[in-house]
Design an enzyme around this catalytic site. Structure first.
Site, PDB file in Angstrom:
ATOM      1  CB  THR A  81      28.601  37.797   7.113  1.00 49.84           C
ATOM      2  OG1 THR A  81      29.314  38.949   7.594  1.00 49.84           O
ATOM      3  CG2 THR A  81      28.579  36.778   8.235  1.00 49.84           C
ATOM      4  CG  ASP A 120      30.730  41.350   9.426  1.00 47.03           C
ATOM      5  OD1 ASP A 120      31.679  41.886   8.814  1.00 47.03           O
ATOM      6  OD2 ASP A 120      29.575  41.815   9.427  1.00 47.03           O
ATOM      7  NE  ARG A 155      26.855  45.411   9.986  1.00 45.82           N
ATOM      8  CZ  ARG A 155      25.993  44.883   9.148  1.00 45.82           C
ATOM      9  NH1 ARG A 155      25.265  43.867   9.508  1.00 45.82           N
ATOM     10  NH2 ARG A 155      25.809  45.419   7.976  1.00 45.82           N
ATOM     11  CD  GLU A 203      32.829  47.872  10.665  1.00 44.72           C
ATOM     12  OE1 GLU A 203      32.970  48.750   9.800  1.00 44.72           O
ATOM     13  OE2 GLU A 203      32.036  46.913  10.539  1.00 44.72           O
ATOM     14  CG  HIS A 223      32.451  48.692   1.043  1.00 42.47           C
ATOM     15  ND1 HIS A 223      32.478  49.915   1.669  1.00 42.47           N
ATOM     16  CD2 HIS A 223      31.283  48.111   1.370  1.00 42.47           C
ATOM     17  CE1 HIS A 223      31.343  50.074   2.338  1.00 42.47           C
ATOM     18  NE2 HIS A 223      30.608  48.995   2.174  1.00 42.47           N
ATOM     19  CG  LEU A 224      39.738  48.061  -0.989  1.00 40.79           C
ATOM     20  CD1 LEU A 224      41.139  48.525  -0.605  1.00 40.79           C
ATOM     21  CD2 LEU A 224      39.694  47.721  -2.471  1.00 40.79           C
TER      22      LEU A 224
HETATM   23  O1  F6P Z   1      28.349  42.885   7.360  1.00 41.88           O
HETATM   24  C1  F6P Z   1      29.306  43.124   6.390  1.00 41.88           C
HETATM   25  C2  F6P Z   1      29.781  44.559   6.456  1.00 41.88           C
HETATM   26  O2  F6P Z   1      30.792  44.719   5.470  1.00 41.88           O
HETATM   27  C3  F6P Z   1      30.295  44.998   7.825  1.00 41.88           C
HETATM   28  O3  F6P Z   1      31.565  44.503   8.134  1.00 41.88           O
HETATM   29  C4  F6P Z   1      30.215  46.494   7.685  1.00 41.88           C
HETATM   30  O4  F6P Z   1      30.061  47.116   8.930  1.00 41.88           O
HETATM   31  C5  F6P Z   1      28.974  46.683   6.841  1.00 41.88           C
HETATM   32  O5  F6P Z   1      28.732  45.470   6.176  1.00 41.88           O
HETATM   33  C6  F6P Z   1      29.072  47.808   5.847  1.00 41.88           C
HETATM   34  O6  F6P Z   1      27.859  47.882   5.181  1.00 41.88           O
HETATM   35  P1  F6P Z   1      27.574  48.776   3.893  1.00 41.88           P
HETATM   36  O7  F6P Z   1      27.934  47.955   2.695  1.00 41.88           O
HETATM   37  O8  F6P Z   1      26.108  49.046   3.967  1.00 41.88           O
HETATM   38  O9  F6P Z   1      28.418  49.999   3.994  1.00 41.88           O
END
Ligand code: F6P
Length: 362
Positions: A138, A140, A184, A235, A284-285
């Protein structure tokens, strides 16, 4: 010949392909196993053509590629799956079907590469008799029992580069640039990229903040002749006494998605400080692109270690990094306590010594 399968679940992260490559090469070349790939997470066990043979030729050239050649799904929970019955969406427990199909494949091991949610499913399947090995993934970095998950280093690189670029506009236009970063409920990305990129304020979920502390820092900088500021916001950060902000609400299948705190902080600055502010949501970058050398090496070490653990019969365990050594721990232990930023840790103390504000003190 013994046989193992590999799947990737949850959000993609740079380094997934490096794990797949390492698993395939180690299993075939070092242990004479055959390998099956499972498409789109656990769904692959019930979808048509969801399971297919993986050879060393299939993994050639994938080491530097982001994403996953297997595909992934963050809704593929076999214990709670959304399906249509007579035009109505219902939630079903499909775990028995998945377990039957896994048994029919006569797998000697199933390597599950995933974050918190995917590894929880893996643990439940292990309790039901599936020979599971976990690999922590991850951006995160919030999985317990390991110093690092792969994907995190690449995300921090991307976020740091973004902060570097934002400095240009911040300085030229005398602005306060707010960058909202993923993570997260953990502030690892915002903290690490914030320190590496020279942010003036860092807001993370582990430290509830006060708006006036942010304003104080910005105004103090203005008085010192620094007419711009960079604010790195996780976030999941939230003001003291308030809830986190969400972009979407969740249900039993999809989790609620965090988002919006960057805009709130930026609006506050626009209304209360002597600088203009803009917000950038990097989104998502942070999950995309080629993995860094650190992530490639870590993912490769994890993949190889996962196969060796499977050969030893260490099921129900997860490979982990401990003081730069690869180890393994029970999945149940890794999932017991999610990892969070240590607010008394070295990086945070270093940041405070540099005068970086966390919004908790004036
Ligand atoms: O867990 C990885 C993550 O990119 C988090 O940092 C983010 O909150 C979440 O997934 C976003 O998820 P999705 O791809 O469903 O928008």
């Amino acid at each position: 010949m013994k046989r193992l399968a590999i799947l990737t679940g949850g959000g993609d992260a740079p380094g997934l392909n490096a794990v797949i490559r390492a698993v395939v090469k180690t299993a075939i070349q070092e242990h004479n196993y055959s390998v099956l790939g499972v498409r789109d997470g656990f769904d692959g066990f019930i979808n048509e053509h969801g399971v297919f043979p993986l050879t060393t030729a299939d993994v050639r050239g994938i080491l530097p590629r982001g994403g996953t050649i297997l595909g992934t799904a963050n809704r593929g929970n076999p214990f709670a799956r959304k399906v249509k019955r007579n035009g109505q969406e219902v939630i079903e427990d499909n775990s028995h079907r998945i377990i039957e199909n896994i048994q029919a494949l006569e797998l000697d091991a199933l390597i599950v590469v995933g974050g918190d949610g995917t590894l929880r499913i893996a643990r439940e399947l292990y309790d039901l008799g599936v020979p599971v090995i976990g690999v922590p993934k991850t951006i995160d970095n919030d999985i317990g029992g390991t110093d690092y998950t792969f994907g995190f280093d690449t995300a921090v690189n991307t976020a740091t580069e973004a902060i570097d670029k934002l400095h240009t506009t911040a300085e030229s236009h005398h602005r306060a640039m707010v960058v909202e970063l993923m993570g997260r409920d953990a502030g690892f990305i915002a903290l690490t990229a914030g320190v590496a990129g020279g942010a003036d304020v860092i807001l993370i979920p582990e430290i509830p903040f006060h708006f006036d502390a942010i304003a104080h820092k910005i105004q103090e900088r203005i008085q010192r002749g620094a007419f711009f500021s960079i604010i790195s916001v996780a976030e999941g950060a939230a003001p003291e006494g308030s809830q986190q902000e969400y972009a979407t609400t969740g249900d039993r299948i999809t989790y609620a998605r965090l988002g919006g705190i960057g805009q709130t902080v930026s609006s506050y600055i626009n209304e209360n400080c002597d600088v203009e502010s803009r917000v950038i949501v990097l989104g998502h970058l942070q999950r995309g692109g080629s993995p860094t050398p650190f992530d490639r090496a870590l993912a490769t070490r994890y993949g190889t270690a996962a196969v060796r653990l499977a050969v030893k019969g260490g099921f129900g365990r997860m490979v982990a990094l401990n003081c730069n050594r690869i180890t393994d721990i029970p999945l149940v232990e890794a999932l017991a306590v999610p990892k969070r930023v240590n607010t008394k840790g070295d990086l945070l103390i270093t940041a405070r010594s540099l005068g970086i504000a966390f919004g908790d003190e004036i």
